[in-house]
Enzyme design. Sequence first.
Site, PDB file in Angstrom:
ATOM      1  N   HIS A 241       0.872  -1.196   0.176  1.00  0.00           N
ATOM      2  CA  HIS A 241      -0.005  -0.201   0.001  1.00  0.00           C
ATOM      3  C   HIS A 241       0.754   1.341   0.033  1.00  0.00           C
ATOM      4  CE1 HIS A 241      -0.470  -0.330   4.882  1.00  0.00           C
ATOM      5  NE2 HIS A 241       0.630  -0.525   4.066  1.00  0.00           N
ATOM      6  N   ASN A 242       0.225   2.300  -0.936  1.00  0.00           N
ATOM      7  CA  ASN A 242       0.821   3.620  -0.910  1.00  0.00           C
ATOM      8  C   ASN A 242       2.492   3.749  -1.479  1.00  0.00           C
ATOM      9  OD1 ASN A 242      -0.745   3.732   1.872  1.00  0.00           O
ATOM     10  ND2 ASN A 242      -1.072   5.335   0.447  1.00  0.00           N
TER      11      ASN A 242
END
Length: 349
Positions: A241-242
Amino acid sequence: MGNTQKSLSELALYLDAELIGNADHMISGIADLQCASSSELSFINQESYAQHLATSATGAVILNAEFADKYDGNKLIVSNTYLAYAKISALFESLSLLAVGIHPTAVVAASANVDPSASIGANCVIGENASIAPNVRLYSGVSIGDRASIGENTLIHPNVVVYHAVNIGKNCVVHSGTVIGSDGFGFAPSREGWHKIHQLGAVIIGDNVEIGSNCSIDRGALGNTVINDGVIIDNLVHIAHNVKIGKRSAIAGCVGIAGSANIGENCTVAGAVAINGHIDIADNSHFHGGTIVTKGNTEAGVFASATPMQEVKKWRRNSVRYTQLDDMANRIKQLEKQLKALLPSESDA
């Protein structure tokens, strides 16, 4: 497309190549020099393959000026043979065509916007308020979540799952088994156990991106996971994520990228590299296979880690020595201090 035939004159025009030989000779495919037939095209870009030119039955060879005199048959002379091969391969693509329209077994939400020129294969599912742009091809079993968007001319192979609110750009290719937009690995510890942190971001994929099979690209926790234009990703890659990956970077198979890592533009990451989270990788950085990237870098370079393969008995001895390095370093420091005490100082000279 598997029945495509092209004359050498057509291929020369397509590649802007110099043709020497029979312009009317027909080509129906590509093969390597050792097994090519007279109706197939080959290419050569390394000296080690030149030995096969004399015995090859190929109908024509793509080569550069350096090798042109070593072959007497039909030839297409270009400056970059590997790039020419890549361009020619598109002409002989053997993927089955998918009929335009929506297959009767597909399930499409009433609120979804599917362009009439798109091809939606058998057993596909398209969620509420999803958007499917012109000339998109979704092969069998593809699942597109609510509010997801698939850009023009993008091709998605069978059994890909695109979660809700994911945005995929134009001219992309996603191979089978890949999952885009699954939850990132976010949990808060407590005495009662792990409390899930719901992942509220999405995945944004730019234009001209290719993603291999069985990859997992997690959605962002708050902001988005971002794969920029022109990125290519091999099979079995995990992007947490991210993570942000800059334009035209290339990620080889079995790479793992931890959360919130920021990889620059034009980087290459070889197979089985592990990249730590929350670090920044400079543009034009290149990592050899198996490298463990624990910290970021601010300048471009070529990086590697991990010991090379060695005979197992030697590896065991060296592994023991590795665990002794800290002790050895401290002993060397003590010896340096003792030596310095024994040597005359500059004031005594």
